[in-house]
Structures are given as structure tokens and as C-alpha cells.
Motif scaffolding. Structure first.
Motif, short mmCIF file in Angstrom:
data_model
loop_
_atom_site.label_atom_id
_atom_site.label_comp_id
_atom_site.label_asym_id
_atom_site.label_seq_id
_atom_site.Cartn_x
_atom_site.Cartn_y
_atom_site.Cartn_z
N LYS A 108 35.58 47.61 37.64
CA LYS A 108 33.80 47.32 36.92
C LYS A 108 32.72 47.29 37.71
N ILE A 109 33.66 46.29 38.44
CA ILE A 109 31.62 45.73 39.48
C ILE A 109 31.61 47.14 40.39
N PHE A 110 32.79 46.79 41.48
CA PHE A 110 32.35 47.69 41.83
C PHE A 110 32.50 49.27 42.04
N ARG A 111 32.80 50.33 41.01
CA ARG A 111 32.73 51.13 40.90
C ARG A 111 32.82 51.97 38.70
N PRO A 112 31.24 51.12 38.89
CA PRO A 112 30.46 51.00 37.20
C PRO A 112 30.57 52.13 36.67
N GLY A 113 30.73 53.23 35.31
CA GLY A 113 31.18 53.96 34.87
C GLY A 113 32.06 54.86 35.58
N GLN A 114 33.57 54.38 36.23
CA GLN A 114 34.20 54.67 36.55
C GLN A 114 35.69 53.57 35.93
N PRO A 115 36.78 54.67 36.19
CA PRO A 115 38.03 54.66 35.62
C PRO A 115 38.02 53.06 36.58
N ALA A 116 38.00 51.46 35.11
CA ALA A 116 38.43 50.44 36.68
C ALA A 116 39.78 50.62 37.55
N TRP A 148 31.03 37.88 38.26
CA TRP A 148 30.84 39.15 38.57
C TRP A 148 29.49 39.65 39.42
N GLY A 149 29.96 39.98 40.59
CA GLY A 149 29.17 40.00 41.51
C GLY A 149 28.08 39.56 41.93
N GLY A 150 28.03 38.17 41.45
CA GLY A 150 26.88 37.49 41.65
C GLY A 150 26.16 38.16 40.46
N THR A 151 25.85 38.77 39.48
CA THR A 151 24.85 39.11 38.76
C THR A 151 24.70 38.21 37.71
N PHE A 195 48.84 41.80 48.75
CA PHE A 195 49.40 42.56 47.26
C PHE A 195 48.05 42.66 46.12
N TYR A 196 48.18 43.34 45.25
CA TYR A 196 46.61 43.72 44.39
C TYR A 196 47.18 43.39 43.23
N GLY A 197 48.82 42.81 42.91
CA GLY A 197 49.12 43.10 40.79
C GLY A 197 49.16 42.49 39.70
N ASN A 198 47.89 42.25 39.89
CA ASN A 198 47.07 41.62 38.73
C ASN A 198 45.81 42.44 37.91
N GLU A 199 46.37 42.98 36.43
CA GLU A 199 45.76 43.96 35.76
C GLU A 199 44.58 43.60 35.93
N PHE A 200 44.78 42.47 35.19
CA PHE A 200 43.01 41.70 34.73
C PHE A 200 41.72 41.51 36.30
N HIS A 201 42.52 41.30 37.47
CA HIS A 201 41.92 41.29 38.16
C HIS A 201 41.45 42.79 39.00
N ARG A 244 37.19 34.83 30.73
CA ARG A 244 35.91 34.70 31.81
C ARG A 244 36.27 33.22 32.98
N ASN A 245 36.23 32.17 32.22
CA ASN A 245 37.81 30.75 32.26
C ASN A 245 38.75 31.12 33.23
N GLN A 246 39.64 32.23 33.00
CA GLN A 246 40.77 32.67 33.90
C GLN A 246 41.26 32.91 34.73
N ARG A 247 39.80 33.36 35.29
CA ARG A 247 39.54 34.42 36.52
C ARG A 247 39.91 33.61 38.19
N GLY A 248 40.26 34.60 39.35
CA GLY A 248 40.96 33.83 39.70
C GLY A 248 40.22 34.06 41.48
N SER A 249 39.06 34.18 41.46
CA SER A 249 38.09 34.82 42.51
C SER A 249 36.56 34.42 41.92
N PHE A 250 35.79 33.83 42.94
CA PHE A 250 34.22 33.86 42.47
C PHE A 250 33.97 35.69 41.85
N LEU A 251 34.61 36.27 42.67
CA LEU A 251 33.39 37.07 42.63
C LEU A 251 33.67 38.03 41.33
N GLU A 252 34.81 37.71 41.07
CA GLU A 252 34.81 37.49 39.28
C GLU A 252 33.69 36.69 37.96
N MET A 253 34.03 34.94 38.84
CA MET A 253 34.16 34.15 37.79
C MET A 253 31.80 34.91 37.96
#
Length: 403
Positions: free
Chosen positions: A131-139, A353-356, A119-125, A342-351
Motif C-alpha cells: 500500500k505504501i509503495f504501490r498505492p492504487g494497486q493490489p497490496a 507510513w512511509g514517512g507521511t 523471507f517476507y512471510g507476514n501478510e500484514f507487513h 499501528r502499534n503492532q508494526r515491526g518497522s518504522f516504514l510501517e509505523m
């Protein structure tokens, strides 16, 4: 003095008793229960306790498979029998003699996985990914707050903690020109909570109020992700090769009964969900569990499970509401668990921020995605209102170079 008094350790005492599959001789694997740093055969404990023959038979196998075909009443009787065997002073000597140090046992996947849904059940994630993949669009996508989004995964690629993970290969998008084939450059983890199901319902439709009768237990889960492969393939049908190469789970399944004191209210829902997902009058299905993401021995994040928007009961109701049957050994995972910081994120993608925004480590290096040789461990603790804790079994995997 009882066996529990002699063997229990903090986090793995008489109130926990997670199940696992272990072998310590040529006789082959059998279902065990963990107490402290030892594992003990469940069927042997039930014989000490004078349990009913049917209950002993349900546990006298290599793993949880037989027990998962039974109902909640049997699960509860088995747990009560285990507790009796471990807390009766007259059984102490024989029980301790049968206990095997975990360091001397070989541990296996604790159940045979039937079907797997992620599933994809966590709103923060979900918001971070949007925001990382669709900047400027609804998250969040328009459907996200109306149903628990998920996809059907590959049960055969679920592996026990400790299994090494070769870097997957696939088609990777390039900034200019066509995609290239090769090892993933954006290998990632997803810190998740997994749920082991039992008490089959061939025609599905498990109501929220009946979730306790089918969710046997919880297990830490790392749903490895190749972000670059996933990004190129997922439109229009969703994840495939970027997710299906490996999912790691802990080798200890914490029974639902052990987590009653860690239950807490889930986040507020807006808008109100459909009737079959409306949990406003059912028991709370969030748990006060904190998951540490440990990279090569360093804690880089601590994700709070109770921030997850959709609960396990809602996920189970949703995955069966169309009539899809539930089998013993079906398994689903929560999706990546993240909190607002930031220190509560469960993936390196988020930690990262997409590598930026690479993550700075204690040794002075920076990381965005996983390198060959990196070892990731998920470890978690459930917290009761009085502050006492229960330690879930750890989930570890080390990245190997691509084959």
C-alpha cells in the motif's frame, strides 16, 4: 537445593536454557547455556551428568557449530544432560562455582552462519508495504499467497547483539533528477524471528513433517534496512546493498524444545497451498511470541509473531524443495513481523507510513526513520497456555554516523 533453584530467574529458568558462546578467561570462547543471570559451560555440565563421550565432544567447542552437525536425538540428549546437571542436588555446589555472571563474560555470535535467507512471510507487513509503495494497486503480488517469498542474503554481515551499525551509503532516488550517492536518509529496522538450522541434508528437500529435525532453535533478529537505497536498486533482482550492510541477532539461541508450550495455530490460508507447503496435518508451527520494539528505552510497538502467514517449517520446505542442500549453521529469518494495528508494526516504514505519518515519542519529538545515535532493542516473550512466559535473548544495535 539445586543449581537451578539458586540461579534461575523469571524467563530464564530450567525450562528455557538458551545456548550462547562466551569467554571469561584467556582460554577463549566456549559453548555455554544461560540460567538466570549466569552462563555455564555446556561440556562441563554434561561431564557432571555422566553424558556419553560423543555428546560431550559435540558441545566442547567455542559455539554451537559442532552440535549443529548432529541430529535431533543428540540435541535432545544434550538438553536432558544439562537439565540433569542443573537439577541434581549433589552437583549444586560445583555447578554454581562454575557459573559465570553474564556481566563478567564476553558474548559472541553463537554459531557460524553458513547461508542466510530472509523471507517476507507476514501478510500484514507485506500488505502495508504494498500500500505504501504501490498505492492504487493490489497490496500483495500475485505469487505472495502461493509461496514464501525470500531472497538469499549475505551471511558475513550477520553480527551479534550490541554491535554498532554505521549508517550505510548508496544511491538514493531523488524526487527530481538522477539519484544521488550518500548516507541513507531512510534507515530502518525489521523485527524478525530467526531460525538456526542443523542436521545437514546435502541434497535438500526437507519435508514439512521433518522440520523439527532440522530447526535447532530461534533467535531474535533485526534485519536493518536502508529503504531509500533499497527502493532504487531492487527492481528487477530484489534487495542488495539496502539490506546487506548488517543483520543483528541475539546472542542467545532458544532451543526449539523450550517453545513447545508456546506453539499455536498459524493464520488460515486461502487459497490452499501446494502439497509440499500444506501443513494442515502437521504440528502447528506458529508460536505465541510478542516482540517489543524499543527505541532509546521507549516501547514504540509490540509485534505478534503468531500473525505470520508462512511458518518456519514451510519456509524450510520451500528453500530446499528444489534440491538446495541444508548445511549446519544455515540461517533464515521470518521477514518483518507485524499485526493489524499501528502499534503492532515491526518497522518504522510501517509505523510512520512511509514517512507521511511520523511517530510521536514520549519526549515530544517525532520520528519517521532512524537518526544517528538511536538505539533499537528487540525483546520478546513466549507465552504458554497457563500464562507463564519465557524471555528470548534481546537484540540491540545503535546507529553510528556514516563512515
Amino acid at each position: 537445593m539445586t543449581a537451578a533453584d539458586r540461579l534461575a530467574t523469571e524467563g530464564f529458568g530450567i525450562t528455557h536454557l538458551p545456548y550462547g558462546s562466551f569467554s571469561a578467561s584467556a582460554a577463549g570462547p566456549k559453548l555455554g547455556v544461560r540460567l538466570g543471570g549466569h552462563v555455564i559451560g555446556v561440556a562441563a555440565l554434561l561431564r557432571h551428568a555422566g553424558a556419553a563421550p560423543g555428546d560431550i565432544e559435540a558441545t566442547d567447542g567455542p559455539n554451537l557449530d559442532r552440535l549443529l552437525t548432529c541430529d535431533r536425538a543428540v540435541w535432545d540428549r544434550v538438553r536432558a544432560g544439562i537439565v540433569r546437571a542443573l537439577t541434581e542436588p549433589s552437583f549444586a555446589e560445583s555447578v554454581v562455582a562454575e557459573a559465570v555472571p553474564i556481566s563478567e563474560a564476553t558474548l559472541h555470535l553463537p554459531f557460524t552462519v553458513a547461508d542466510y535467507v530472509d523471507f517476507y512471510g507476514n501478510e500484514f507487513h507485506a500488505s502495508n508495504v504494498g500500500k505504501i509503495f504501490r498505492p492504487g494497486q493490489p497490496a500483495l503480488t500475485p505469487n505472495w499467497k502461493h509461496l514464501p517469498i525470500g531472497y538469499h542474503g549475505r551471511a558475513g554481515t550477520i553480527v551479534p547483539s550490541g554491535t554498532e551499525i554505521p549508517r550505510p551509503k548508496g544511491l538514493r532516488p531523488e524526487p527530481e533528477g538522477p539519484p544521488t550517492f550518500g548516507p541513507s536518509r531512510r534507515l530502518d529496522i525489521e523485527a524478525e524471528m530467526g531460525f538456526v538450522l542443523g542436521s545437514p541434508v546435502p541434497r535438500g528437500e526437507v519435508a514439512l513433517a521433518d522440520a523439527d529435525g532440522h530447526i535447532f532453535g530461534l533467535v531474535l533478529t533485526n534485519d536493518w534496512s536502508a529503504r531509500d537505497i533499497q527502493a532504487f536498486e531492487y527492481v528487477p533482482l530484489g534487495p542488495f546493498l539496502g539490506k546487506s550492510f548488517a543483520t543483528s541477532t541475539a546472542v542467545w539461541v532458544t532451543p526449539l524444545a523450550a517453545l513447545e508450550r508456546a506453539r499455536t495455530a498459524p493464520p488460515a490460508r486461502e487459497p490452499a497451498p501446494a502439497a509440499y507447503l500444506d501443513d494442515s496435518t502437521t504440528p502447528a508451527w506458529a508460536f505465541d511470541i510478542r516482540i517489543d520494539v524499543v527505541l532509546n528505552g521507549e516501547v514504540v510497538s509490540t509485534a505478534p509473531y503468531d500473525t505470520t502467514y508462512w511458518t518456519a517449517a514451510q519456509m524450510l520446505a520451500h528453500m530446499t524443495v528444489n534440491g538446495a542442500g541444508l548445511r549446519a549453521g544455515d540461517f533464515f529469518a521470518s521477514g518483518t513481523i507485524s499485526g493489524p494495528e499501528r502499534n503492532q508494526r515491526g518497522s518504522f516504514l510501517e509505523m510512520s507510513w512511509g514517512g507521511t505519518e511520523p511517530l510521536s515519542l514520549a519526549d515530544g519529538t517525532e520520528i519517521s526513520f532512524l537518526r544517528d545515535g538511536d538505539e533499537v532493542t528487540l525483546r520478546a516473550r513466549a507465552v504458554a497456555p497457563d500464562g507463564s512466559t519465557l524471555a528470548l535473548g534481546e537484540c540491540t544495535g545503535r546507529v553510528l554516523p556514516a563512515r
